[in-house]
Design a protein around this motif. Structure first.
Motif, PDB file in Angstrom:
ATOM      1  N   ILE A 156       4.649   1.148   1.091  1.00 29.00           N
ATOM      2  CA  ILE A 156       5.710   1.901   0.125  1.00 29.00           C
ATOM      3  C   ILE A 156       5.801   3.408   0.015  1.00 29.00           C
ATOM      4  O   ILE A 156       4.560   3.924  -0.290  1.00 29.00           O
ATOM      5  CB  ILE A 156       5.392   1.214  -1.035  1.00 29.00           C
ATOM      6  N   TYR A 157       6.929   4.004   0.513  1.00 27.53           N
ATOM      7  CA  TYR A 157       6.918   5.325   0.504  1.00 27.53           C
ATOM      8  C   TYR A 157       7.690   6.006  -0.758  1.00 27.53           C
ATOM      9  O   TYR A 157       8.425   5.247  -1.332  1.00 27.53           O
ATOM     10  CB  TYR A 157       7.719   5.722   1.773  1.00 27.53           C
ATOM     11  N   ILE A 197       3.266  15.222   5.300  1.00 30.79           N
ATOM     12  CA  ILE A 197       2.921  15.050   4.074  1.00 30.79           C
ATOM     13  C   ILE A 197       3.830  13.972   3.356  1.00 30.79           C
ATOM     14  O   ILE A 197       4.826  13.867   3.659  1.00 30.79           O
ATOM     15  CB  ILE A 197       3.042  16.336   3.168  1.00 30.79           C
ATOM     16  N   ALA A 198       3.199  13.075   2.677  1.00 27.36           N
ATOM     17  CA  ALA A 198       4.017  11.797   2.017  1.00 27.36           C
ATOM     18  C   ALA A 198       5.052  12.548   1.288  1.00 27.36           C
ATOM     19  O   ALA A 198       6.149  11.677   1.252  1.00 27.36           O
ATOM     20  CB  ALA A 198       2.951  11.047   1.111  1.00 27.36           C
ATOM     21  N   ASP A 199       5.179  13.430   0.802  1.00 29.69           N
ATOM     22  CA  ASP A 199       6.188  13.799  -0.349  1.00 29.69           C
ATOM     23  C   ASP A 199       6.294  15.268  -0.241  1.00 29.69           C
ATOM     24  O   ASP A 199       5.550  16.179  -0.785  1.00 29.69           O
ATOM     25  CB  ASP A 199       6.117  13.418  -1.663  1.00 29.69           C
ATOM     26  N   HIS A 200       7.330  15.798   0.262  1.00 29.33           N
ATOM     27  CA  HIS A 200       7.602  17.237   0.354  1.00 29.33           C
ATOM     28  C   HIS A 200       7.757  17.882  -0.993  1.00 29.33           C
ATOM     29  O   HIS A 200       7.572  19.317  -1.159  1.00 29.33           O
ATOM     30  CB  HIS A 200       8.763  17.622   1.015  1.00 29.33           C
ATOM     31  N   GLY A 201       8.163  17.293  -2.007  1.00 22.42           N
ATOM     32  CA  GLY A 201       8.250  17.656  -3.314  1.00 22.42           C
ATOM     33  C   GLY A 201       6.713  18.419  -3.978  1.00 22.42           C
ATOM     34  O   GLY A 201       6.603  19.288  -4.454  1.00 22.42           O
ATOM     35  N   ARG A 232      -9.046  12.320   7.522  1.00 24.39           N
ATOM     36  CA  ARG A 232      -9.293  10.854   7.693  1.00 24.39           C
ATOM     37  C   ARG A 232      -9.090  10.384   6.062  1.00 24.39           C
ATOM     38  O   ARG A 232      -8.346   9.439   5.932  1.00 24.39           O
ATOM     39  CB  ARG A 232     -10.302  10.195   8.265  1.00 24.39           C
ATOM     40  N   CYS A 233      -9.853  10.856   5.242  1.00 23.07           N
ATOM     41  CA  CYS A 233      -9.726  10.523   3.856  1.00 23.07           C
ATOM     42  C   CYS A 233      -8.487  10.750   3.380  1.00 23.07           C
ATOM     43  O   CYS A 233      -8.002   9.919   2.361  1.00 23.07           O
ATOM     44  CB  CYS A 233     -10.924  11.147   3.152  1.00 23.07           C
ATOM     45  N   CYS A 234      -7.759  11.842   3.788  1.00 23.13           N
ATOM     46  CA  CYS A 234      -6.670  12.102   3.361  1.00 23.13           C
ATOM     47  C   CYS A 234      -5.457  11.262   3.551  1.00 23.13           C
ATOM     48  O   CYS A 234      -4.526  11.031   2.826  1.00 23.13           O
ATOM     49  CB  CYS A 234      -6.272  13.754   3.627  1.00 23.13           C
ATOM     50  N   ARG A 235      -5.757  10.778   4.904  1.00 24.59           N
ATOM     51  CA  ARG A 235      -4.626   9.757   5.713  1.00 24.59           C
ATOM     52  C   ARG A 235      -4.914   8.427   4.719  1.00 24.59           C
ATOM     53  O   ARG A 235      -4.090   7.459   4.583  1.00 24.59           O
ATOM     54  CB  ARG A 235      -5.127   9.600   6.942  1.00 24.59           C
ATOM     55  N   ASP A 236      -5.893   8.176   4.528  1.00 25.84           N
ATOM     56  CA  ASP A 236      -6.562   6.890   3.894  1.00 25.84           C
ATOM     57  C   ASP A 236      -5.788   6.837   2.390  1.00 25.84           C
ATOM     58  O   ASP A 236      -5.603   5.657   2.038  1.00 25.84           O
ATOM     59  CB  ASP A 236      -8.023   6.506   3.690  1.00 25.84           C
ATOM     60  N   ALA A 237      -5.627   8.027   1.848  1.00 28.93           N
ATOM     61  CA  ALA A 237      -5.016   8.106   0.663  1.00 28.93           C
ATOM     62  C   ALA A 237      -3.472   7.903   0.660  1.00 28.93           C
ATOM     63  O   ALA A 237      -2.831   8.291  -0.523  1.00 28.93           O
ATOM     64  CB  ALA A 237      -5.576   9.259  -0.276  1.00 28.93           C
ATOM     65  N   TYR A 238      -2.939   8.046   1.917  1.00 32.19           N
ATOM     66  CA  TYR A 238      -1.548   8.201   2.073  1.00 32.19           C
ATOM     67  C   TYR A 238      -1.196   9.491   1.786  1.00 32.19           C
ATOM     68  O   TYR A 238       0.367   9.766   1.460  1.00 32.19           O
ATOM     69  CB  TYR A 238      -0.775   6.902   1.306  1.00 32.19           C
ATOM     70  N   THR A 260       0.720  -1.113  -0.027  1.00 28.33           N
ATOM     71  CA  THR A 260      -0.026  -0.124  -0.129  1.00 28.33           C
ATOM     72  C   THR A 260       0.971   1.148  -0.065  1.00 28.33           C
ATOM     73  O   THR A 260       2.166   1.066   0.229  1.00 28.33           O
ATOM     74  CB  THR A 260      -0.953  -0.044   1.230  1.00 28.33           C
ATOM     75  N   GLY A 261       0.233   2.287  -0.240  1.00 27.06           N
ATOM     76  CA  GLY A 261       0.811   3.706  -0.225  1.00 27.06           C
ATOM     77  C   GLY A 261       0.543   4.647  -1.243  1.00 27.06           C
ATOM     78  O   GLY A 261      -0.310   4.221  -2.008  1.00 27.06           O
ATOM     79  N   MET A 262       1.050   5.813  -1.314  1.00 27.57           N
ATOM     80  CA  MET A 262       0.480   6.733  -2.131  1.00 27.57           C
ATOM     81  C   MET A 262       0.607   6.583  -3.699  1.00 27.57           C
ATOM     82  O   MET A 262       1.515   5.752  -3.948  1.00 27.57           O
ATOM     83  CB  MET A 262       1.147   8.179  -1.751  1.00 27.57           C
ATOM     84  N   ARG A 263      -0.375   6.958  -4.361  1.00 27.00           N
ATOM     85  CA  ARG A 263      -0.427   6.616  -5.868  1.00 27.00           C
ATOM     86  C   ARG A 263       0.913   7.160  -6.298  1.00 27.00           C
ATOM     87  O   ARG A 263       1.459   8.208  -5.967  1.00 27.00           O
ATOM     88  CB  ARG A 263      -1.496   7.434  -6.415  1.00 27.00           C
ATOM     89  N   ARG A 264       1.450   6.318  -7.240  1.00 30.13           N
ATOM     90  CA  ARG A 264       2.928   6.687  -7.809  1.00 30.13           C
ATOM     91  C   ARG A 264       4.112   6.795  -6.846  1.00 30.13           C
ATOM     92  O   ARG A 264       5.229   7.339  -7.342  1.00 30.13           O
ATOM     93  CB  ARG A 264       2.784   8.159  -8.717  1.00 30.13           C
TER      94      ARG A 264
END
Length: 403
Positions: free
Chosen positions: A141-142, A287-291, A257-263, A24-28
């Protein structure tokens, strides 16, 4: 292709074992690449391609398979033409209606080893827990760590120093696809902005069934700009009121919570280190990616203290630590991280500019009486370790194999 050995070390012991492997993890963030790496490992072990069945459910050519019964029938058909164990790879499995029943049935009906990916935390809740309870293992997966980023960046410029590489990492972040764009600023910004929009639309609005998209965007903007600062739904409600918008605290929490569910964000709770208790208030979000933050809202270098904190938090999570904000009396330690019964403490700052800053950053440990490692991580080039507390440049901290 980066080997991502940090993850492969965790996944490898489960290859050819019964549990369904769930990534699991954020898209892309690189979940599909992990599937490719596992396939490569299988081929090295002598598994022929005819025994590897792989389906990406975001590919429109597979749209007819996005129903449990159709997928089940298709896999049985393909597996019936092979000899020996088959290896099933399902990418973005959440696109399949009632996929949990299909996966569970395949697990029982076939001699198979199953790997799936998904971009929503609900993947492992509800019915999956019922159908596969105790029969799956999850790997989050990060986006790329600094070490992974630097390895890939050096394939484009082998002479780049760690210092210059980190300056690029501060604004580019760790989304893997950026290497295909040569990390050029404008194409990278466009890609990250579009990715952010895709996460918002597909993984948050659609799956969370959110109607007030404008309000969601405002809340996401608030969280993104204020990464690493104390969060409360009441403060956001008050902020929105000042913006002449009305929203309840419960709705704020549901959107978050929805934002967390989407990683898209990771929550870090506050812990009373004296009583070893998790506190009910004062949590923080990273945030999952600071970029993505830089591409959509800008200001990473202006808010560098927050970004350094965000980078360290994600690195701790990436390495399998359970992370909290440590509270000792009136003082706060940025991160108290636990793993396998061990613990480390990490205080993050931009620069130890003067004696008062040194006293403040090292002084947070005055009331911590245990003997677990304690770090102060900054961008200083000079080692200022003292009183058993280790001071490290953030690049050295992130590139260190073990702390």
């Amino acid at each position: 292709m980066i080997k991502r050995e940090m993850y492969m070390k965790r996944i490898r012991p489960f290859i050819d074992r019964e549990p369904v492997k769930v990534m699991t993890g954020m898209r892309r963030a690189g979940k599909s690449v992990m599937l490719d790496l596992i396939k490569d490992e299988l081929r090295e072990r002598g598994v022929g391609d005819e025994r590897i069945i792989s389906i990406n459910f975001e590919d429109m050519r597979n749209s007819r398979l996005c129903f449990a019964d159709t997928l089940h029938e298709e896999i049985l058909k393909r597996a019936g033409n092979t000899r020996g164990r088959v290896y099933l790879f399902f990418d973005e499995i959440q696109e399949v209606e009632a996929w949990e029943k299909c996966v569970n049935s395949l697990r029982v009906a076939l001699d198979c080893d199953i790997y799936i990916t998904g971009s929503n935390a609900k993947l492992l809740s509800g019915e999956l827990a019922t159908y596969l309870g105790g029969r799956y293992v999850e790997f989050v997966i990060y986006p790329f760590s600094f070490a992974e980023f630097l390895e890939l960046y050096r394939t484009l410029d082998s002479s780049v120093s760690e210092k210059d590489g980190f300056q690029k990492y501060l604004t580019s972040g760790g989304m893997p696809y950026l290497a295909n764009l040569g990390y050029d600023e404008e194409p990278s910004r466009q890609y990250l902005t579009d990715l952010f929009g895709s996460v918002m639309l597909k993984d948050i609005v659609k799956r969370g069934k959110i109607r007030d998209v404008d309000m969601l965007e405002r809340i996401v903007a608030y969280l993104t700009v204020n990464v690493g600062t104390t969060f409360s739904s009441a403060s956001i409600t008050k902020f929105m009121k000042n913006e002449h918008r009305s929203i309840s605290a419960d709705t704020v929490l549901n959107y978050v919570r929805c934002c967390r569910d989407a990683y898209l964000f990771y929550r870090v709770k506050r812990e009373n280190l004296s009583g070893k208790q998790i506190l009910s208030s004062g949590e923080k979000y990273y945030i999952a990616d600071h970029g993505i933050r830089e591409a959509v809202y800008g200001g990473n270098l202006r808010d560098i203290n927050l970004i350094l904190e965000n980078i360290v938090c994600l690195e701790l999570l990436r390495r399998g630590y359970s992370v909290t904000v440590g509270r000792v009396g009136e003082r706060e330690i940025d991160f108290a991280a636990s793993r396998h019964g061990e613990r480390i403490y990490v205080q993050v700052s931009y620069l130890l500019a003067d004696g008062n800053t040194v006293k403040r950053e090292f002084g947070v440990y005055d009331e911590v009486r245990d003997n677990f490692p304690k770090y102060v991580v900054t961008m200083d080039e000079i080692n200022m370790s003292q009183n058993g507390i280790k001071h490290m440049n953030i690049r050295d901290f992130l590139l260190c194999d073990e702390w």
